[in-house]
Motif scaffolding. Structure first.
Motif, PDB file in Angstrom:
ATOM      1  N   GLN A 141       3.013  -8.323  -5.631  1.00  0.00           N
ATOM      2  CA  GLN A 141       2.795  -8.837  -4.267  1.00  0.00           C
ATOM      3  C   GLN A 141       2.579  -7.689  -3.286  1.00  0.00           C
ATOM      4  OE1 GLN A 141       6.348 -11.262  -4.163  1.00  0.00           O
ATOM      5  NE2 GLN A 141       5.150 -13.156  -4.169  1.00  0.00           N
ATOM      6  N   ILE A 142       3.268  -6.568  -3.511  1.00  0.00           N
ATOM      7  CA  ILE A 142       3.106  -5.401  -2.637  1.00  0.00           C
ATOM      8  C   ILE A 142       1.702  -4.800  -2.832  1.00  0.00           C
ATOM      9  CG2 ILE A 142       3.929  -3.047  -2.183  1.00  0.00           C
ATOM     10  CD1 ILE A 142       6.742  -4.043  -2.876  1.00  0.00           C
ATOM     11  N   GLU A 143       1.301  -4.767  -4.101  1.00  0.00           N
ATOM     12  CA  GLU A 143      -0.016  -4.210  -4.445  1.00  0.00           C
ATOM     13  C   GLU A 143      -1.154  -4.929  -3.705  1.00  0.00           C
ATOM     14  OE1 GLU A 143      -2.457  -4.155  -8.443  1.00  0.00           O
ATOM     15  OE2 GLU A 143      -0.355  -3.691  -8.801  1.00  0.00           O
ATOM     16  N   ASP A 144      -0.957  -6.245  -3.451  1.00  0.00           N
ATOM     17  CA  ASP A 144      -2.002  -7.038  -2.812  1.00  0.00           C
ATOM     18  C   ASP A 144      -2.388  -6.520  -1.416  1.00  0.00           C
ATOM     19  OD1 ASP A 144      -2.275  -8.712  -4.937  1.00  0.00           O
ATOM     20  OD2 ASP A 144      -0.968 -10.293  -4.140  1.00  0.00           O
ATOM     21  N   TYR A 145      -1.451  -5.874  -0.718  1.00  0.00           N
ATOM     22  CA  TYR A 145      -1.765  -5.473   0.657  1.00  0.00           C
ATOM     23  C   TYR A 145      -1.543  -3.980   0.931  1.00  0.00           C
ATOM     24  CZ  TYR A 145       3.253  -5.443   1.593  1.00  0.00           C
ATOM     25  OH  TYR A 145       4.581  -5.147   1.571  1.00  0.00           O
ATOM     26  N   LEU A 146      -0.909  -3.268  -0.031  1.00  0.00           N
ATOM     27  CA  LEU A 146      -0.478  -1.892   0.247  1.00  0.00           C
ATOM     28  C   LEU A 146      -1.632  -0.978   0.671  1.00  0.00           C
ATOM     29  CD1 LEU A 146       2.152  -0.305   0.281  1.00  0.00           C
ATOM     30  CD2 LEU A 146       1.604   0.540  -2.001  1.00  0.00           C
ATOM     31  N   GLY A 147      -2.779  -1.130   0.036  1.00  0.00           N
ATOM     32  CA  GLY A 147      -3.943  -0.295   0.369  1.00  0.00           C
ATOM     33  C   GLY A 147      -4.334  -0.454   1.825  1.00  0.00           C
ATOM     34  N   TYR A 148      -4.385  -1.711   2.289  1.00  0.00           N
ATOM     35  CA  TYR A 148      -4.781  -1.979   3.680  1.00  0.00           C
ATOM     36  C   TYR A 148      -3.706  -1.520   4.667  1.00  0.00           C
ATOM     37  CZ  TYR A 148      -8.186  -5.102   1.431  1.00  0.00           C
ATOM     38  OH  TYR A 148      -9.178  -5.621   0.657  1.00  0.00           O
ATOM     39  N   ALA A 149      -2.461  -1.429   4.184  1.00  0.00           N
ATOM     40  CA  ALA A 149      -1.359  -1.064   5.078  1.00  0.00           C
ATOM     41  C   ALA A 149      -1.320   0.431   5.383  1.00  0.00           C
ATOM     42  CB  ALA A 149      -0.031  -1.501   4.460  1.00  0.00           C
ATOM     43  N   GLN A 150      -2.215   1.208   4.761  1.00  0.00           N
ATOM     44  CA  GLN A 150      -2.203   2.660   4.967  1.00  0.00           C
ATOM     45  C   GLN A 150      -2.888   3.083   6.269  1.00  0.00           C
ATOM     46  OE1 GLN A 150      -0.332   4.387   2.722  1.00  0.00           O
ATOM     47  NE2 GLN A 150      -0.057   2.296   1.978  1.00  0.00           N
ATOM     48  N   CYS A 151      -3.492   2.138   6.980  1.00  0.00           N
ATOM     49  CA  CYS A 151      -4.263   2.471   8.196  1.00  0.00           C
ATOM     50  C   CYS A 151      -3.395   3.215   9.211  1.00  0.00           C
ATOM     51  CB  CYS A 151      -4.815   1.196   8.819  1.00  0.00           C
ATOM     52  SG  CYS A 151      -5.727   1.477  10.341  1.00  0.00           S
ATOM     53  N   ILE A 152      -3.963   4.316   9.765  1.00  0.00           N
ATOM     54  CA  ILE A 152      -3.234   5.093  10.772  1.00  0.00           C
ATOM     55  C   ILE A 152      -3.894   4.969  12.156  1.00  0.00           C
ATOM     56  CG2 ILE A 152      -2.181   6.731   9.164  1.00  0.00           C
ATOM     57  CD1 ILE A 152      -4.486   8.686   9.834  1.00  0.00           C
ATOM     58  N   TYR A 182      -2.208  -8.361   6.665  1.00  0.00           N
ATOM     59  CA  TYR A 182      -1.140  -9.332   6.933  1.00  0.00           C
ATOM     60  C   TYR A 182      -1.408 -10.658   6.231  1.00  0.00           C
ATOM     61  CZ  TYR A 182       1.072  -5.977   9.831  1.00  0.00           C
ATOM     62  OH  TYR A 182       1.711  -4.833  10.228  1.00  0.00           O
ATOM     63  N   ASN A 183      -2.691 -11.057   6.139  1.00  0.00           N
ATOM     64  CA  ASN A 183      -3.018 -12.293   5.420  1.00  0.00           C
ATOM     65  C   ASN A 183      -2.644 -12.187   3.942  1.00  0.00           C
ATOM     66  OD1 ASN A 183      -3.930 -13.790   7.522  1.00  0.00           O
ATOM     67  ND2 ASN A 183      -6.099 -13.689   6.993  1.00  0.00           N
ATOM     68  N   ALA A 184      -2.729 -10.967   3.381  1.00  0.00           N
ATOM     69  CA  ALA A 184      -2.474 -10.789   1.948  1.00  0.00           C
ATOM     70  C   ALA A 184      -0.990 -10.638   1.638  1.00  0.00           C
ATOM     71  CB  ALA A 184      -3.240  -9.555   1.445  1.00  0.00           C
ATOM     72  N   ASP A 185      -0.153 -10.615   2.657  1.00  0.00           N
ATOM     73  CA  ASP A 185       1.277 -10.379   2.458  1.00  0.00           C
ATOM     74  C   ASP A 185       1.989 -11.697   2.135  1.00  0.00           C
ATOM     75  OD1 ASP A 185       4.074  -9.815   2.896  1.00  0.00           O
ATOM     76  OD2 ASP A 185       3.442  -7.994   3.932  1.00  0.00           O
ATOM     77  N   SER A 186       2.737 -11.707   1.032  1.00  0.00           N
ATOM     78  CA  SER A 186       3.406 -12.942   0.593  1.00  0.00           C
ATOM     79  C   SER A 186       4.447 -13.437   1.604  1.00  0.00           C
ATOM     80  CB  SER A 186       4.068 -12.717  -0.761  1.00  0.00           C
ATOM     81  OG  SER A 186       5.037 -11.685  -0.648  1.00  0.00           O
ATOM     82  N   ARG A 187       4.922 -12.552   2.481  1.00  0.00           N
ATOM     83  CA  ARG A 187       5.947 -12.943   3.462  1.00  0.00           C
ATOM     84  C   ARG A 187       5.357 -13.561   4.719  1.00  0.00           C
ATOM     85  NH1 ARG A 187       8.201  -6.989   3.839  1.00  0.00           N
ATOM     86  NH2 ARG A 187       5.944  -6.734   3.946  1.00  0.00           N
ATOM     87  N   ASP A 188       4.019 -13.579   4.767  1.00  0.00           N
ATOM     88  CA  ASP A 188       3.340 -13.991   6.000  1.00  0.00           C
ATOM     89  C   ASP A 188       2.804 -15.420   5.889  1.00  0.00           C
ATOM     90  OD1 ASP A 188       1.881 -12.955   8.622  1.00  0.00           O
ATOM     91  OD2 ASP A 188       0.433 -14.112   7.469  1.00  0.00           O
ATOM     92  N   ALA A 189       2.853 -16.153   7.000  1.00  0.00           N
ATOM     93  CA  ALA A 189       2.282 -17.501   7.030  1.00  0.00           C
ATOM     94  C   ALA A 189       1.386 -17.659   8.257  1.00  0.00           C
ATOM     95  CB  ALA A 189       3.395 -18.536   7.032  1.00  0.00           C
TER      96      ALA A 189
END
Lengths: 250, 132
Positions: A141-152, A182-189
């Protein structure tokens, strides 16, 4: 100690109180092998011209402050080395497609507004309190969004995007990549709230896949992929509206 | 509230001159004009077919002319480049694909598309040679 050489740095200068339009000034900068473009600019400010204005902070490609154009290529000046350009002279300009405030400093407020528009935070399905405990995720689940979360938020992708330059109503690469994050994050609705931004003419459909945004990203976020995958979601959303006229989006 | 500072916005004229990636992008998109032109040419053939034998034979006669041969060669080159570049960007446009739990690498998607293209072209060529 490595040998000192001299490189010519041509810098865009613009003083809003004096100039009608920007002009260029060239500086002779002595440098050693380990000096970055940012350190070249700092040498100019410390020894040659104290009025040169530019942003920087961390010096290690984390903060995203020192983005600029070197020879028309958007780069982080802390991450690019003068030795790689020598013996040619280099031309340093502020990031393309943004209004210039002074010299190499651009006005980021348009981006900040867009960032806010994509709801860049987790929207839980139900309100949670600390008593609910940690919101666990599997490595997958982390892998699904981790790449996009690297934005600085360095804005190199906006400087690389001619669609944003031609029409700055376009939401743009970084904001849309963070939307995908955020859409790809399992904790998000919060997908439904973000769909309006995705579906808009200036949302994912403003992208024509030039693709340079992903090439210049110093954190390998790949905004082009994030945006174009959301085109599929946007298309599905459009057609599902006809299948369920009283359900989705009504 | 402090007034907004006076800023300078640089014009976008000749933007494609600023980076080779922009010129590659314009070339990729530009080849779609040739794709459209070829579709119109085929449509003209269909219209001639509806109009009757004389019209269709005229259209077929035009196919043999040097202008038509040059047009077809140019169209083939444009199609090949267009297809190649689209296969290159295809991994960016597909939903996340997984095989045995691992993400499918971009180069696999590109190669699969190339194979599909090659096989489809071969089948078409065999059918054309068999029936025409």
């Amino acid at each position: 100690m490595s040998q000192t050489r001299t490189i010519m740095i041509e810098c865009l200068r613009y003083d809003p109180e004096q100039d009608q339009a920007p002009h260029y000034r060239t500086y002779e900068v002595p440098f050693t092998d380990e000096m970055s473009v940012l350190e070249g600019l700092q040498y100019i400010k410390d020894h040659l011209d104290g009025s040169l204005t530019f942003r920087w902070s961390c010096r290690m490609a984390i903060c995203g402050s020192c983005g600029c154009m070197v020879n028309h290529q958007p780069i982080l000046s802390c991450q690019s080395f003068l030795r790689d350009y020598y013996p040619a002279r280099i031309r340093v300009e502020p990031l393309e497609h943004f209004p210039i405030v002074k010299d190499l400093v651009i006005d980021q407020s348009d981006f900040l507004g867009k960032l806010e528009s994509v709801t860049p935070y987790l929207v839980p399905a139900q309100p949670l309190t600390p008593e609910d405990g940690p919101n666990l995720q599997t490595p997958r689940q982390i892998e699904d969004y981790l790449g996009y979360a690297q934005c600085i938020n360095c804005l190199l992708c906006y400087a690389a995007c001619p669609q944003y330059g031609l029409n700055n109503a376009f939401t743009g690469p970084a904001a849309l990549a963070l939307l995908a994050r955020y859409n790809a994050d399992s904790r998000d609705a919060g997908q439904k709230t973000r769909m309006e931004v995705v579906n808009a003419e200036e949302g994912v459909w403003g992208c024509t896949l030039v693709g340079l945004c992903s090439e210049v990203c110093p954190k390998h976020v790949d905004p082009a992929r994030a945006i174009n995958r959301n085109k599929i979601n946007s298309t599905q959303d459009y057609f599902l509206r006809f299948l369920a006229p009283f359900g989705r989006g009504s | 509230m402090t007034p907004a500072p006076k800023t300078y916005v640089r014009p976008m004229n000749r933007w494609w001159m600023r980076h080779p990636a922009y010129r590659r992008y314009l070339l990729r998109e530009g080849t779609s004009v040739m794709v459209a032109a070829y579709a119109l040419f085929l449509l003209a053939g269909m219209v001639c077919l509806v109009l009757g034998e004389t019209a269709f034979n005229l259209w077929r006669g035009f196919l043999q002319s040097p202008v038509s041969v040059i047009f077809h060669l140019a169209a083939l080159a444009a199609f090949a480049f267009h297809a190649w570049t689209w296969f290159k960007v295809m991994p960016l446009t597909t939903p996340p694909l997984r095989f045995r739990g691992r993400p499918v690498p971009d180069r696999m998607i590109f190669r699969a598309a190339l194979w599909a293209w090659g096989i489809a072209s071969l089948v078409l060529l065999v059918l054309a040679m068999r029936f025409l």
